[in-house]
Design a protein around this motif. Structure first.
Motif, PDB file in Angstrom:
ATOM      1  N   LYS A 115      45.620  52.006 -43.253  1.00 49.85           N
ATOM      2  CA  LYS A 115      46.364  51.292 -42.206  1.00 49.85           C
ATOM      3  C   LYS A 115      47.849  51.613 -42.341  1.00 49.85           C
ATOM      4  CE  LYS A 115      43.374  47.240 -41.659  1.00 49.85           C
ATOM      5  NZ  LYS A 115      42.759  46.732 -42.880  1.00 49.85           N
TER       6      LYS A 115
ATOM      7  N   GLY B 114      39.049  51.414 -50.352  1.00 48.80           N
ATOM      8  CA  GLY B 114      37.802  50.647 -50.255  1.00 48.80           C
ATOM      9  C   GLY B 114      38.165  49.214 -50.577  1.00 48.80           C
ATOM     10  N   VAL B 115      38.575  48.992 -51.834  1.00 45.57           N
ATOM     11  CA  VAL B 115      39.099  47.666 -52.167  1.00 45.57           C
ATOM     12  C   VAL B 115      40.614  47.731 -52.394  1.00 45.57           C
ATOM     13  CG1 VAL B 115      37.067  46.403 -52.924  1.00 45.57           C
ATOM     14  CG2 VAL B 115      38.156  47.992 -54.483  1.00 45.57           C
ATOM     15  N   CYS B 116      41.229  48.747 -51.814  1.00 40.78           N
ATOM     16  CA  CYS B 116      42.695  48.801 -51.729  1.00 40.78           C
ATOM     17  C   CYS B 116      42.996  49.821 -50.641  1.00 40.78           C
ATOM     18  CB  CYS B 116      43.334  49.245 -53.046  1.00 40.78           C
ATOM     19  SG  CYS B 116      43.198  51.003 -53.379  1.00 40.78           S
ATOM     20  N   ASP B 117      44.232  49.860 -50.163  1.00 39.02           N
ATOM     21  CA  ASP B 117      44.614  50.930 -49.245  1.00 39.02           C
ATOM     22  C   ASP B 117      45.395  51.950 -50.066  1.00 39.02           C
ATOM     23  OD1 ASP B 117      45.981  52.549 -47.257  1.00 39.02           O
ATOM     24  OD2 ASP B 117      45.371  51.027 -45.801  1.00 39.02           O
TER      25      ASP B 117
ATOM     26  N   PHE C 292      45.455  38.926 -55.416  1.00 38.00           N
ATOM     27  CA  PHE C 292      45.105  40.273 -54.955  1.00 38.00           C
ATOM     28  C   PHE C 292      46.214  40.946 -54.133  1.00 38.00           C
ATOM     29  CE2 PHE C 292      43.094  42.580 -51.345  1.00 38.00           C
ATOM     30  CZ  PHE C 292      42.370  43.536 -52.032  1.00 38.00           C
TER      31      PHE C 292
ATOM     32  N   HIS D  69      48.859  45.096 -48.267  1.00 34.34           N
ATOM     33  CA  HIS D  69      48.724  44.978 -46.811  1.00 34.34           C
ATOM     34  C   HIS D  69      48.301  43.563 -46.420  1.00 34.34           C
ATOM     35  CE1 HIS D  69      48.318  49.590 -45.933  1.00 34.34           C
ATOM     36  NE2 HIS D  69      49.533  49.217 -46.250  1.00 34.34           N
ATOM     37  N   ASP D  70      47.617  42.892 -47.338  1.00 31.21           N
ATOM     38  CA  ASP D  70      47.356  41.457 -47.191  1.00 31.21           C
ATOM     39  C   ASP D  70      46.662  41.080 -45.874  1.00 31.21           C
ATOM     40  OD1 ASP D  70      47.358  38.767 -47.718  1.00 31.21           O
ATOM     41  OD2 ASP D  70      49.486  38.456 -47.272  1.00 31.21           O
ATOM     42  N   CYS D  71      45.689  41.863 -45.457  1.00 32.76           N
ATOM     43  CA  CYS D  71      44.953  41.522 -44.228  1.00 32.76           C
ATOM     44  C   CYS D  71      44.227  40.192 -44.457  1.00 32.76           C
ATOM     45  CB  CYS D  71      43.939  42.610 -43.902  1.00 32.76           C
ATOM     46  SG  CYS D  71      44.694  44.236 -43.836  1.00 32.76           S
TER      47      CYS D  71
ATOM     48  N   CYS E  59      46.019  44.865 -52.965  1.00 36.18           N
ATOM     49  CA  CYS E  59      46.530  45.531 -51.764  1.00 36.18           C
ATOM     50  C   CYS E  59      47.575  44.670 -51.073  1.00 36.18           C
ATOM     51  CB  CYS E  59      45.394  45.854 -50.803  1.00 36.18           C
ATOM     52  SG  CYS E  59      45.951  46.877 -49.423  1.00 36.18           S
TER      53      CYS E  59
ATOM     54  N   TYR F 154      41.550  39.057 -43.410  1.00 37.10           N
ATOM     55  CA  TYR F 154      40.083  39.130 -43.479  1.00 37.10           C
ATOM     56  C   TYR F 154      39.589  39.993 -44.633  1.00 37.10           C
ATOM     57  CZ  TYR F 154      41.646  43.293 -41.060  1.00 37.10           C
ATOM     58  OH  TYR F 154      42.338  44.424 -40.732  1.00 37.10           O
ATOM     59  N   CYS F 155      40.478  40.480 -45.483  1.00 36.93           N
ATOM     60  CA  CYS F 155      40.111  41.534 -46.447  1.00 36.93           C
ATOM     61  C   CYS F 155      38.897  41.171 -47.310  1.00 36.93           C
ATOM     62  CB  CYS F 155      41.298  41.849 -47.347  1.00 36.93           C
ATOM     63  SG  CYS F 155      40.885  43.133 -48.539  1.00 36.93           S
TER      64      CYS F 155
HETATM   65  S1  SF4 Z   1      42.174  46.766 -48.748  1.00 37.87           S
HETATM   66 FE1  SF4 Z   1      42.171  47.184 -46.556  1.00 37.87          FE
HETATM   67  S2  SF4 Z   1      41.537  45.280 -45.603  1.00 37.87           S
HETATM   68 FE2  SF4 Z   1      42.163  44.797 -47.715  1.00 37.87          FE
HETATM   69  S3  SF4 Z   1      44.305  44.209 -47.549  1.00 37.87           S
HETATM   70 FE3  SF4 Z   1      44.247  46.386 -47.990  1.00 37.87          FE
HETATM   71  S4  SF4 Z   1      44.305  47.411 -46.007  1.00 37.87           S
HETATM   72 FE4  SF4 Z   1      43.781  45.282 -45.651  1.00 37.87          FE
END
Ligand code: SF4
Length: 377
Positions: free
Chosen positions: A122, A88-91, A55, A37-39, A35, A41-42
């Motif tokens: 997101k 879930g484990v990706c956006d 990831f 989005h690289d949050c 993902c 806290y992911c």
């Molecule tokens: S899966 Fe969700 S929490 Fe993880 S990086 Fe993507 S958007 Fe962010």
């Protein structure tokens, strides 16, 4: 620099062993692996998900996902339409979706097979697919939610650097509600990071902005899971960007279980108060099928919601939780189970809860009540 690799994967849809009572999903589909989005806290970085180490930098695009899903549903004799959660484990609406449209292809297949959906993202890219989402809602059920952990766009640029800004997510939710009021919408405030996102003002603003979009619910899970490589990634990023908050976090939330429990309890109370103030539900309403599962799902929803409310209030909650799952797992209608005196035989059902749910179960009407295995509508 994000790298994309188009790859065929085995198995596109995953059936959950237990219903998820946050999103009411029975199935999950991940259109991508990784993902962008690289949050920081992911949880997707946690070892148990078995993801690649870069990831956020290498995104695998699931080639032929829609066709594989279509084939799977057509060939299956046991897959009843039920809620599919995307991601879930990706956006599902991360930047790759602009070009590859894997999510859109999957939605079209789900629409054709009358599967309901719960979309959590997101990204404001979700509004691109409003036509198919609305069609799914007309035919079965659709819920659209955005994760928002802070209303502060500048803070979010550090915590969720690849995602749409929170202001854009709110705008996307408002658009969904404005154009399709029948679609259930909401915000998921999870996680909430101590010292960065937990002040009274931030929580009040989060609920107020959620309400302004016309959303139905604000569901929340304050705190952040800290596990193996996910924890080390987050702590590294936190220390670089917010050294003072990092140190406080280490000394309290990470080091002291009693502090963590107190903080979580206080945060739950704070968010609950904000939800009451802005008249926001704290649970999403679930999809109710029209077949033999109808009353099972309605009663399981009530039990699982009771369990959640008890948990928030610091009361005993497990009996309701497991009884709810027992009802959920029934393979026949609870109306029939009740008609033959079978409530005590439901897995994890207690005598007290059986007594409590009895008035919730509709009675068979007229001559139907003499027929075995005939549920009421
Ligand atoms: S899966 Fe969700 S929490 Fe993880 S990086 Fe993507 S958007 Fe962010």
């Amino acid at each position: 620099m994000v790298r994309y690799e188009v790859k065929k994967f085995k198995g596109i849809i995953n059936k959950l062993k237990c219903i998820d009572s946050w999103f009411w999903c029975a199935y999950t589909v991940n259109p991508y692996n990784g993902c962008a989005h690289d949050c920081i806290y992911c949880d997707g970085r946690t070892r148990k998900y078995n993801m690649h180490s870069d990831f956020e930098e290498t995104i695998f695009v699931k080639k032929g996902a829609a066709e594989a899903l279509d084939k799977k549903i057509r060939q299956s004799r046991t897959m009843l339409p039920d809620v599919v959660s995307m991601g879930g484990v990706c956006d599902a609406y991360q930047p790759a979706e602009v070009e590859y449209k894997v999510t859109r292809g999957i939605l079209e297949v789900l629409h054709e097979h009358r599967f309901p959906i719960f979309l959590l993202t997101k990204s404001d890219l979700i509004t691109r697919d409003l036509d198919v989402i609305a069609a799914i809602n007309d035919r079965s059920w659709a819920t659209v939610a955005c994760t928002v952990t802070t209303v502060d766009d500048v803070l979010a640029m550090v915590l969720e650097p690849g995602a749409s800004l929170p202001s854009k997510r709110f705008a996307a939710l408002a658009k969904v509600k404005r154009e399709h009021p029948a679609i259930q919408t909401g915000v998921c405030a999870m996680p909430i990071i101590p010292y960065l996102e937990d002040s009274d003002d931030q929580i009040d603003a989060l609920a107020a902005r959620t309400k302004e979009t016309g959303a139905d619910f604000l569901i929340f899970a304050p705190g952040v899971s800290m596990r193996d490589q996910q924890a080390s990634y987050m702590l590294r990023k936190l220390q670089a960007a917010f050294p003072r908050e990092h140190d406080l976090f280490m000394k309290t939330y990470m080091a002291d279980e009693a502090f963590k429990a107190r903080w979580t309890r206080d945060m739950n109370a704070k968010i609950l108060t904000a939800c009451k103030k802005y008249n926001l539900a704290i649970r999403a309403k679930r999809f109710i099928p029209s077949d033999h599962r109808k009353h099972n799902y309605t009663i399981a929803e009530r039990l699982l919601n009771k369990s959640y409310e008890a948990q928030l209030a610091g009361k005993q909650w497990k009996a309701y939780f497991w009884a709810g799952h027992g009802v959920q797992m029934l393979e026949e209608s609870i109306v029939d189970v009740h008609a033959r005196g079978g409530l005590p035989g439901i897995k994890c059902m207690t005598a007290v809860i059986a007594g409590e749910i009895t008035p919730w179960i509709p009675r068979r009407q007229g001559l139907d009540r003499f027929l075995p295995g005939k549920a009421v509508e």
